[in-house]
Design a protein around this motif. Sequence first.
Motif, short mmCIF file in Angstrom:
data_model
loop_
_atom_site.label_atom_id
_atom_site.label_comp_id
_atom_site.label_asym_id
_atom_site.label_seq_id
_atom_site.Cartn_x
_atom_site.Cartn_y
_atom_site.Cartn_z
N LYS A 182 18.23 68.06 5.91
CA LYS A 182 16.95 68.21 6.58
C LYS A 182 16.66 69.68 6.88
O LYS A 182 17.49 70.37 7.48
CB LYS A 182 16.93 67.41 7.89
CG LYS A 182 16.88 65.90 7.71
CD LYS A 182 16.80 65.18 9.06
CE LYS A 182 15.50 65.53 9.78
NZ LYS A 182 15.36 64.77 11.06
N VAL A 183 15.50 70.14 6.45
CA VAL A 183 15.09 71.51 6.72
C VAL A 183 13.65 71.49 7.22
O VAL A 183 12.84 70.66 6.79
CB VAL A 183 15.21 72.40 5.46
CG1 VAL A 183 14.32 71.90 4.34
CG2 VAL A 183 14.86 73.85 5.77
N GLN A 184 13.38 72.36 8.17
CA GLN A 184 12.02 72.48 8.66
C GLN A 184 11.51 73.89 8.37
O GLN A 184 12.23 74.87 8.56
CB GLN A 184 11.95 72.23 10.16
CG GLN A 184 10.52 72.22 10.71
CD GLN A 184 10.42 72.89 12.07
OE1 GLN A 184 10.82 74.03 12.26
NE2 GLN A 184 9.90 72.16 13.04
N VAL A 185 10.29 73.96 7.87
CA VAL A 185 9.63 75.24 7.68
C VAL A 185 8.42 75.27 8.61
O VAL A 185 7.52 74.44 8.50
CB VAL A 185 9.17 75.44 6.22
CG1 VAL A 185 8.61 76.85 6.03
CG2 VAL A 185 10.32 75.20 5.25
N GLU A 186 8.44 76.20 9.55
CA GLU A 186 7.29 76.38 10.44
C GLU A 186 6.50 77.58 9.95
O GLU A 186 7.07 78.66 9.74
CB GLU A 186 7.75 76.62 11.88
CG GLU A 186 6.58 76.75 12.85
CD GLU A 186 6.88 77.66 14.03
OE1 GLU A 186 5.92 78.28 14.54
OE2 GLU A 186 8.05 77.75 14.43
N PHE A 187 5.20 77.41 9.75
CA PHE A 187 4.40 78.53 9.28
C PHE A 187 2.95 78.37 9.73
O PHE A 187 2.56 77.32 10.23
CB PHE A 187 4.49 78.72 7.78
CG PHE A 187 4.10 77.53 6.93
CD1 PHE A 187 2.90 77.50 6.24
CD2 PHE A 187 4.95 76.43 6.79
CE1 PHE A 187 2.55 76.43 5.44
CE2 PHE A 187 4.62 75.35 5.99
CZ PHE A 187 3.40 75.34 5.32
#
Length: 568
Positions: free
Chosen positions: A121-126
């Motif tokens: 699981k990876v989260q990218v916040e942008f």
Amino acid sequence: MKNIIESALNGAVQTLNSNENLNIPTDKITSSIERTRDVAHGDFASNLAMMLARELKSSPRQIAEKLIAALPNNPLIEKVEIAGAGFMNFTLSKDAYYNELNDVMLQQDKYGHNDSANGMKVQVEFVSANPTGPLHVGHGRGAAVGDSLARIMAANGYDVTKEFYYNDAGAQIDNLTLSVKSRIDGVAPDDASWPADGYRGDYIIEIANDFLAKKTVIADDRSIVASGDANDLENIREFAVAYLRHEQDLDLQAFDVKFDNFFLESSVYKDGSVDNVVETLTKNGFTYEEEGALWLRTTDFGDDKDRVMRKKEGGYTYFVPDLAYHRNKWERGFKRVVNEQGADHHGTIARVRAGLQALNAGIPKGWPDYVLHQMVLVMRDGQEVKISKRAGSYVTLHDLIDEVGKDATRYFLVARKPDSQLQFDIDLARSQSSENPVYYIQYAHARICSLLDERSKTAEFNVEAAKANVARLDSHLDYDVMRVISRFPEMVISANNNNAPHLIAAYLQELAGSVHSYYNAKDEDGKAIRILTGDATLQDAKLYLLASAKQVIANGLALLGLSAPNKM
């Protein structure tokens, strides 16, 4: 194709470890292998022997000789030579390249993808723009980089969540509310009573007019009906925030950016997370009172100075809700998190990481990752474009999309390393010439489609029949294209490992260049080397090669969120 060399060297190391009772580690093999700059030196080079010299107390050349002697037989490796002090140069066979073309045609839009992350699981916040105005071009760069990173991570086997963090609380929202209230009351920005930090763009007038008209606005997670009451500050606040969130959503949709989750700053206050973070840090012994303020000893974790958490006049500083938000990310199971933000966030990195360590929640040092982008200068006719009347003081993302289209906007904003300043040349982005990189790449795709269409006018192009004739591809022109095609899986891995979508953009330019050169090739007498010829098997072998290149171009464009047009 790099895996062919990796597998061979792994086999050699295992043989030497077994036969000579050595204990050579295998963890350095992958990093030791690189593409050669000059094909005269083979396809790949490895400095593994030089990396092992001290450990094995032997000269690199002697180690290289042993490794080569222990390599398992592999028909895909044509020869291995020692160069210099101990480099091993590997030349692959023709079949290795033909197999790669076959893999492209077999895997289609999955070519270049891998399962290396195994569903982590990876989260990218942008983007994470304050809902106080239209998205500006800097937000656009963050959107292009962040969304491309998410696509690249998914191509490497991650389970990716794309998240937008809305700062819907604090002084900026207060200023937005007062700005709309002033316009409702008929006050203009040049009046003395205009809020000191008010927003001056024409969009404030639009919000005020719609509020007075008692309109309804629907954002991603809410529906707000304007009361039309000029004294209802809370309703003005809710309506203005929802209005701008809706507008930002429309801009992002036009940019082909879709988020999986929207997280509100206000939520970490409402659910008690902010207070709990402060209590935990105090309980852990990392806070102290000084001059009426509450401080966090972030210097205990490498920050250059301690940070104020609660101001002496009351209220938390902005990095406290940041800690609550990032603890929430960790608790949601994201072992890898990437925050794509503007360069002005550089100062927050050390304090956020320090605060997370002080929570004693098992969060690793150096978590999360940050990708920071520099500012964008928008140019037209050689002059900087600074102002959008509607926004009041900056160029909006919507302006760029209207001017040059979604594809050109995305490509130009992602094509350079994020931490380098970027000049966005509107004239270049609009031009239909080889000087425009996105046009150059997309035209290569369309040109191949045109060739395939032309071929199909005589008889349907049979991919399997063409595959049977792939051995006809034996000229240096053929190999130039095949070599570039075969690098794509490596570029997808490298772009992921380095959080660097610009590597895909540069690769696509190189591949497009090889396609255009192939199409425009001439023989020794200066005559055009035609692709559609009377030699049916050679013609279809060339089209098989170009069909593979077309697929890889489409796959690379998809990683950047760009279309692959069949006609231009």
